[in-house]
Design a protein around this motif. Structure first.
Motif, PDB file in Angstrom:
ATOM      1  N   ASP A 104       0.761  -1.053  -0.097  1.00  0.00           N
ATOM      2  CA  ASP A 104      -0.060   0.178   0.110  1.00  0.00           C
ATOM      3  C   ASP A 104       0.573   1.461  -0.247  1.00  0.00           C
ATOM      4  O   ASP A 104       0.736   2.405  -1.050  1.00  0.00           O
ATOM      5  CB  ASP A 104      -0.868  -0.094   1.377  1.00  0.00           C
ATOM      6  CG  ASP A 104      -1.966   0.749   1.085  1.00  0.00           C
ATOM      7  OD1 ASP A 104      -2.540   0.849   0.074  1.00  0.00           O
ATOM      8  OD2 ASP A 104      -2.313   1.692   2.179  1.00  0.00           O
ATOM      9  N   LYS A 105       1.883   1.084   0.897  1.00  0.00           N
ATOM     10  CA  LYS A 105       3.152   2.179   0.893  1.00  0.00           C
ATOM     11  C   LYS A 105       3.125   2.672  -0.215  1.00  0.00           C
ATOM     12  O   LYS A 105       3.561   3.928  -0.703  1.00  0.00           O
ATOM     13  CB  LYS A 105       3.925   2.382   1.858  1.00  0.00           C
ATOM     14  CG  LYS A 105       4.756   3.086   2.034  1.00  0.00           C
ATOM     15  CD  LYS A 105       5.209   3.482   3.997  1.00  0.00           C
ATOM     16  CE  LYS A 105       6.354   4.179   3.912  1.00  0.00           C
ATOM     17  NZ  LYS A 105       7.606   3.902   4.659  1.00  0.00           N
ATOM     18  N   GLU A 106       4.080   1.377  -1.060  1.00  0.00           N
ATOM     19  CA  GLU A 106       4.896   1.647  -2.167  1.00  0.00           C
ATOM     20  C   GLU A 106       3.900   2.162  -3.555  1.00  0.00           C
ATOM     21  O   GLU A 106       4.403   3.104  -3.945  1.00  0.00           O
ATOM     22  CB  GLU A 106       5.335   0.165  -2.927  1.00  0.00           C
ATOM     23  CG  GLU A 106       6.371   0.057  -1.958  1.00  0.00           C
ATOM     24  CD  GLU A 106       6.615  -1.339  -1.894  1.00  0.00           C
ATOM     25  OE1 GLU A 106       8.207  -2.097  -1.584  1.00  0.00           O
ATOM     26  OE2 GLU A 106       6.031  -2.378  -2.421  1.00  0.00           O
ATOM     27  N   ALA A 107       2.918   1.556  -3.694  1.00  0.00           N
ATOM     28  CA  ALA A 107       2.330   2.172  -4.708  1.00  0.00           C
ATOM     29  C   ALA A 107       1.515   3.446  -4.114  1.00  0.00           C
ATOM     30  O   ALA A 107       1.233   4.317  -5.087  1.00  0.00           O
ATOM     31  CB  ALA A 107       0.710   1.562  -4.205  1.00  0.00           C
ATOM     32  N   ALA A 108       1.211   4.127  -3.310  1.00  0.00           N
ATOM     33  CA  ALA A 108       1.229   5.187  -3.100  1.00  0.00           C
ATOM     34  C   ALA A 108       2.520   6.244  -3.345  1.00  0.00           C
ATOM     35  O   ALA A 108       1.639   7.564  -3.818  1.00  0.00           O
ATOM     36  CB  ALA A 108       0.187   5.809  -1.329  1.00  0.00           C
ATOM     37  N   ILE A 109       2.731   6.018  -2.561  1.00  0.00           N
ATOM     38  CA  ILE A 109       4.353   6.841  -3.272  1.00  0.00           C
ATOM     39  C   ILE A 109       4.785   7.277  -4.757  1.00  0.00           C
ATOM     40  O   ILE A 109       4.778   7.844  -5.523  1.00  0.00           O
ATOM     41  CB  ILE A 109       5.538   6.201  -2.748  1.00  0.00           C
ATOM     42  CG1 ILE A 109       5.333   6.407  -1.234  1.00  0.00           C
ATOM     43  CG2 ILE A 109       6.980   6.448  -2.613  1.00  0.00           C
ATOM     44  CD1 ILE A 109       6.499   6.145  -0.070  1.00  0.00           C
ATOM     45  N   PHE A 110       4.246   6.190  -5.836  1.00  0.00           N
ATOM     46  CA  PHE A 110       4.370   5.535  -6.620  1.00  0.00           C
ATOM     47  C   PHE A 110       3.076   6.397  -7.525  1.00  0.00           C
ATOM     48  O   PHE A 110       3.906   7.754  -8.606  1.00  0.00           O
ATOM     49  CB  PHE A 110       4.459   4.805  -7.934  1.00  0.00           C
ATOM     50  CG  PHE A 110       5.123   3.333  -7.727  1.00  0.00           C
ATOM     51  CD1 PHE A 110       6.470   3.266  -8.897  1.00  0.00           C
ATOM     52  CD2 PHE A 110       6.467   2.964  -6.713  1.00  0.00           C
ATOM     53  CE1 PHE A 110       7.578   2.651  -9.182  1.00  0.00           C
ATOM     54  CE2 PHE A 110       7.399   2.197  -7.023  1.00  0.00           C
ATOM     55  CZ  PHE A 110       8.001   2.077  -8.180  1.00  0.00           C
ATOM     56  N   VAL A 111       2.128   6.887  -7.113  1.00  0.00           N
ATOM     57  CA  VAL A 111       0.683   7.229  -7.949  1.00  0.00           C
ATOM     58  C   VAL A 111       1.477   8.731  -7.110  1.00  0.00           C
ATOM     59  O   VAL A 111       1.154   9.968  -8.197  1.00  0.00           O
ATOM     60  CB  VAL A 111      -0.110   7.333  -7.003  1.00  0.00           C
ATOM     61  CG1 VAL A 111      -1.097   8.217  -7.655  1.00  0.00           C
ATOM     62  CG2 VAL A 111      -0.674   5.566  -7.750  1.00  0.00           C
ATOM     63  N   ALA A 116       3.484   5.883 -12.112  1.00  0.00           N
ATOM     64  CA  ALA A 116       2.535   5.839 -12.243  1.00  0.00           C
ATOM     65  C   ALA A 116       0.840   6.224 -12.440  1.00  0.00           C
ATOM     66  O   ALA A 116       1.434   6.836 -11.230  1.00  0.00           O
ATOM     67  CB  ALA A 116       3.129   4.522 -11.079  1.00  0.00           C
ATOM     68  N   THR A 117       0.830   6.242 -13.438  1.00  0.00           N
ATOM     69  CA  THR A 117      -1.169   6.726 -13.177  1.00  0.00           C
ATOM     70  C   THR A 117      -1.502   5.195 -12.604  1.00  0.00           C
ATOM     71  O   THR A 117      -1.583   4.211 -12.628  1.00  0.00           O
ATOM     72  CB  THR A 117      -1.305   7.085 -14.716  1.00  0.00           C
ATOM     73  OG1 THR A 117      -0.600   5.885 -15.439  1.00  0.00           O
ATOM     74  CG2 THR A 117      -0.063   7.907 -15.231  1.00  0.00           C
ATOM     75  N   ALA A 118      -2.761   5.939 -12.266  1.00  0.00           N
ATOM     76  CA  ALA A 118      -4.372   4.740 -12.241  1.00  0.00           C
ATOM     77  C   ALA A 118      -4.380   4.709 -12.575  1.00  0.00           C
ATOM     78  O   ALA A 118      -5.228   5.105 -13.760  1.00  0.00           O
ATOM     79  CB  ALA A 118      -4.909   5.756 -10.294  1.00  0.00           C
ATOM     80  N   CYS A 119      -5.414   3.370 -12.706  1.00  0.00           N
ATOM     81  CA  CYS A 119      -5.999   2.588 -13.708  1.00  0.00           C
ATOM     82  C   CYS A 119      -6.823   2.948 -13.948  1.00  0.00           C
ATOM     83  O   CYS A 119      -7.896   3.255 -12.899  1.00  0.00           O
ATOM     84  CB  CYS A 119      -5.961   1.316 -13.311  1.00  0.00           C
ATOM     85  SG  CYS A 119      -7.210   0.067 -14.409  1.00  0.00           S
ATOM     86  N   ASP A 120      -7.576   3.276 -15.260  1.00  0.00           N
ATOM     87  CA  ASP A 120      -9.021   3.314 -15.116  1.00  0.00           C
ATOM     88  C   ASP A 120     -10.698   3.038 -14.921  1.00  0.00           C
ATOM     89  O   ASP A 120     -11.314   3.463 -14.802  1.00  0.00           O
ATOM     90  CB  ASP A 120      -8.516   4.359 -16.829  1.00  0.00           C
ATOM     91  CG  ASP A 120      -7.985   5.301 -17.615  1.00  0.00           C
ATOM     92  OD1 ASP A 120      -8.174   5.667 -16.103  1.00  0.00           O
ATOM     93  OD2 ASP A 120      -7.614   5.622 -18.154  1.00  0.00           O
TER      94      ASP A 120
END
Length: 133
Positions: A104-111, A116-120
């Motif tokens: 969760d932390k890694e994903a938040a940092i990437f966005v 990274a862009t969030a999936c539509d």
């Protein structure tokens, strides 16, 4: 009062394979043949989405109750220019390409950093509190 699960059945598939299923309803058609409404569980790899259908409201269960994320590297992704899409781990749109699990932390940092862009399709929102706070 708890609802009883539908009774179990075995469903014959092509090629002589069979899977377990649940019988939800049955009816007899005009020719006297029985038609059963069943549900089966199959691996995600065996399922393909239908264009135009919205899967955003499909109930999703995750092991341990924690969200899981995957980063999908797009063909144009290079070490110098990141081209990543963040998906929920159960998103059907992340079925192809190089996929890397993220916390969760890694994903938040990437966005948050635009790496990274969030999936539509699945519209992931990792670390909502961390990003806004």
């Amino acid at each position: 009062m708890s609802e009883q699960p539908a009774p179990r059945v075995t469903v014959a598939l092509s090629g002589g394979r069979a899977v377990a299923g649940r019988l939800h309803a049955r009816r007899r058609d005009a020719e006297g043949q029985w038609v059963y409404a069943v549900s089966i569980e199959v691996p995600a790899e065996a399922v393909r989405p239908v264009d135009g259908e919205d899967y955003g409201q499909v109930p999703t269960e995750r092991a341990g109750g924690r969200p899981e994320w995957v980063l999908q590297a797009l063909p144009q992704d290079t070490p110098d220019q990141r081209a990543l899409v963040l998906h929920r781990a159960d998103c059907w749109a992340a079925a192809e390409g190089r996929l890397t699990r993220a916390s969760d932390k890694e994903a938040a940092i990437f966005v948050q950093h635009g790496w990274a862009t969030a999936c539509d399709v699945c519209k992931p929102t990792p670390g909502r509190e961390m990003i806004s706070g």
